[in-house]
Design an enzyme around this catalytic site. Sequence first.
Site, PDB file in Angstrom:
ATOM      1  N   LYS A  14      14.320 -17.766 -33.341  1.00  0.00           N
ATOM      2  CA  LYS A  14      14.053 -16.325 -33.406  1.00  0.00           C
ATOM      3  C   LYS A  14      14.928 -15.554 -32.405  1.00  0.00           C
ATOM      4  CE  LYS A  14       9.628 -16.678 -32.454  1.00  0.00           C
ATOM      5  NZ  LYS A  14       9.350 -18.115 -32.334  1.00  0.00           N
ATOM      6  N   ARG A  89       1.793 -12.373 -33.117  1.00  0.00           N
ATOM      7  CA  ARG A  89       1.530 -13.808 -33.115  1.00  0.00           C
ATOM      8  C   ARG A  89       0.108 -14.122 -33.564  1.00  0.00           C
ATOM      9  NH1 ARG A  89       5.636 -15.605 -29.363  1.00  0.00           N
ATOM     10  NH2 ARG A  89       5.665 -17.867 -29.243  1.00  0.00           N
ATOM     11  N   ARG A 128      16.148 -27.819 -25.184  1.00  0.00           N
ATOM     12  CA  ARG A 128      16.200 -26.551 -24.451  1.00  0.00           C
ATOM     13  C   ARG A 128      15.565 -26.708 -23.077  1.00  0.00           C
ATOM     14  NH1 ARG A 128      13.490 -21.355 -27.147  1.00  0.00           N
ATOM     15  NH2 ARG A 128      11.571 -22.211 -26.308  1.00  0.00           N
ATOM     16  N   ARG A 134      12.280 -23.834 -18.558  1.00  0.00           N
ATOM     17  CA  ARG A 134      11.049 -23.151 -18.961  1.00  0.00           C
ATOM     18  C   ARG A 134       9.851 -24.071 -18.792  1.00  0.00           C
ATOM     19  NH1 ARG A 134      11.510 -19.596 -24.410  1.00  0.00           N
ATOM     20  NH2 ARG A 134       9.387 -20.376 -24.568  1.00  0.00           N
ATOM     21  N   ARG A 145       1.767 -25.650 -28.333  1.00  0.00           N
ATOM     22  CA  ARG A 145       2.368 -24.429 -28.909  1.00  0.00           C
ATOM     23  C   ARG A 145       2.466 -24.543 -30.432  1.00  0.00           C
ATOM     24  NH1 ARG A 145       7.550 -24.630 -25.638  1.00  0.00           N
ATOM     25  NH2 ARG A 145       8.335 -22.824 -26.765  1.00  0.00           N
TER      26      ARG A 145
HETATM   27  P1  ADP Z   1       8.612 -19.611 -28.360  1.00  0.00           P
HETATM   28  O1  ADP Z   1       8.560 -18.832 -29.634  1.00  0.00           O
HETATM   29  O2  ADP Z   1       9.799 -20.499 -28.250  1.00  0.00           O
HETATM   30  O3  ADP Z   1       7.338 -20.344 -28.049  1.00  0.00           O
HETATM   31  P2  ADP Z   1       8.376 -17.169 -26.728  1.00  0.00           P
HETATM   32  O4  ADP Z   1       9.340 -16.851 -25.657  1.00  0.00           O
HETATM   33  O5  ADP Z   1       8.314 -16.253 -27.898  1.00  0.00           O
HETATM   34  O6  ADP Z   1       8.791 -18.643 -27.141  1.00  0.00           O
HETATM   35  O7  ADP Z   1       6.899 -17.285 -26.129  1.00  0.00           O
HETATM   36  C1  ADP Z   1       6.585 -18.087 -25.026  1.00  0.00           C
HETATM   37  C2  ADP Z   1       5.107 -17.957 -24.667  1.00  0.00           C
HETATM   38  O8  ADP Z   1       4.811 -16.602 -24.270  1.00  0.00           O
HETATM   39  C3  ADP Z   1       4.111 -18.247 -25.781  1.00  0.00           C
HETATM   40  O9  ADP Z   1       3.816 -19.606 -25.914  1.00  0.00           O
HETATM   41  C4  ADP Z   1       2.886 -17.417 -25.316  1.00  0.00           C
HETATM   42  O10 ADP Z   1       2.174 -18.073 -24.302  1.00  0.00           O
HETATM   43  C5  ADP Z   1       3.520 -16.193 -24.697  1.00  0.00           C
HETATM   44  N1  ADP Z   1       3.657 -15.099 -25.703  1.00  0.00           N
HETATM   45  C6  ADP Z   1       4.827 -14.592 -26.177  1.00  0.00           C
HETATM   46  N2  ADP Z   1       4.599 -13.633 -27.094  1.00  0.00           N
HETATM   47  C7  ADP Z   1       3.248 -13.546 -27.237  1.00  0.00           C
HETATM   48  C8  ADP Z   1       2.374 -12.766 -28.064  1.00  0.00           C
HETATM   49  N3  ADP Z   1       2.844 -11.883 -28.951  1.00  0.00           N
HETATM   50  N4  ADP Z   1       1.030 -12.956 -27.922  1.00  0.00           N
HETATM   51  C9  ADP Z   1       0.539 -13.828 -27.054  1.00  0.00           C
HETATM   52  N5  ADP Z   1       1.289 -14.604 -26.260  1.00  0.00           N
HETATM   53  C10 ADP Z   1       2.644 -14.478 -26.336  1.00  0.00           C
END
Ligand code: ADP
Length: 189
Positions: A14, A89, A128, A134, A145
Site C-alpha cells: 500500500k 481498517r 522489511r 519496525r 496483524r
Molecule cells: P501495515 O499495513 O504494514 O501493517 P501500517 O503502517 O499501515 O502497516 O500500520 C501499522 C500499525 O499501525 C497497525 O498494525 C496498527 O496497529 C496501527 N494502525 C495504522 N492505521 C490504523 C488504523 N486506521 N486503525 C487502527 N490502527 C491503525
Amino acid sequence: MLNIVIFGAPGSGKGTQSELIIRKYELKHISTGDILRKEIEKHSELGLLADKYISKGELVPDELIVGILGTILDENKKIKGFIFDGFPRTLKQGEALDKMLREKDTSVVAVLNLSVEENELIQRLLKRGEISGRSDDNMETIQSRLDVYRNQTEPLKEYYKKQGKLITIKGDTIEDVFEKITDTLDRML
Ligand code: ADP
C-alpha cells in the site's frame, strides 16, 4: 475530488503504490501508520498510547484514529484528492470516513484492493523487518496483524463491493501493479 482508498493486508504494498500514485496524480497521501510512527518517535502522549497497540499488532482504537483523520481532512481543503493508506481498517472507520467526506460534499471514488498471497506477505514483512527496525515486523506480531486484517479489516471489502467501488488488483512486480492502477484511474478520470 479524487479520493482513493488503497486497501490490502500488511505487506501488500500500500505504501509503495501510494508513493507512486501521489507523484502521478498529485494527491495528498494520508498514511495512518506513518502518522502514528511519527508520534511514537516524538514520544508524544498519542505516540505512547499508540505504541502499546502497534507493537502487539493490534489496532489503535477507532475513536483515536478517526479523530486524527478528521483534523487532517479539515486542514486540507484545496486539494485534488486524498489517498487513504491504512485507513479505514474497520467497518466503523469506513462508515466514519464516508460521513466525514459527505459533510464536505465529496466521497470515496475507488478502493484499490491489493491482493497478495499470505506466504508472500509474510516473506515481505520479515524482510522489511531486517531493515526497517519496525517493532511490528517480527514473526509473532506479523501473525497477529494478519489475524486482525482477516477479522476486522477484510469485512470492509464487502462494504465497498456493495457500493460498487472495490477494484481488485493483482500483480507480480511493483511496476506491474502500478500499471494496473494507472489504467484503472485513467479510465475513471
Ligand atoms: P501495515 O499495513 O504494514 O501493517 P501500517 O503502517 O499501515 O502497516 O500500520 C501499522 C500499525 O499501525 C497497525 O498494525 C496498527 O496497529 C496501527 N494502525 C495504522 N492505521 C490504523 C488504523 N486506521 N486503525 C487502527 N490502527 C491503525
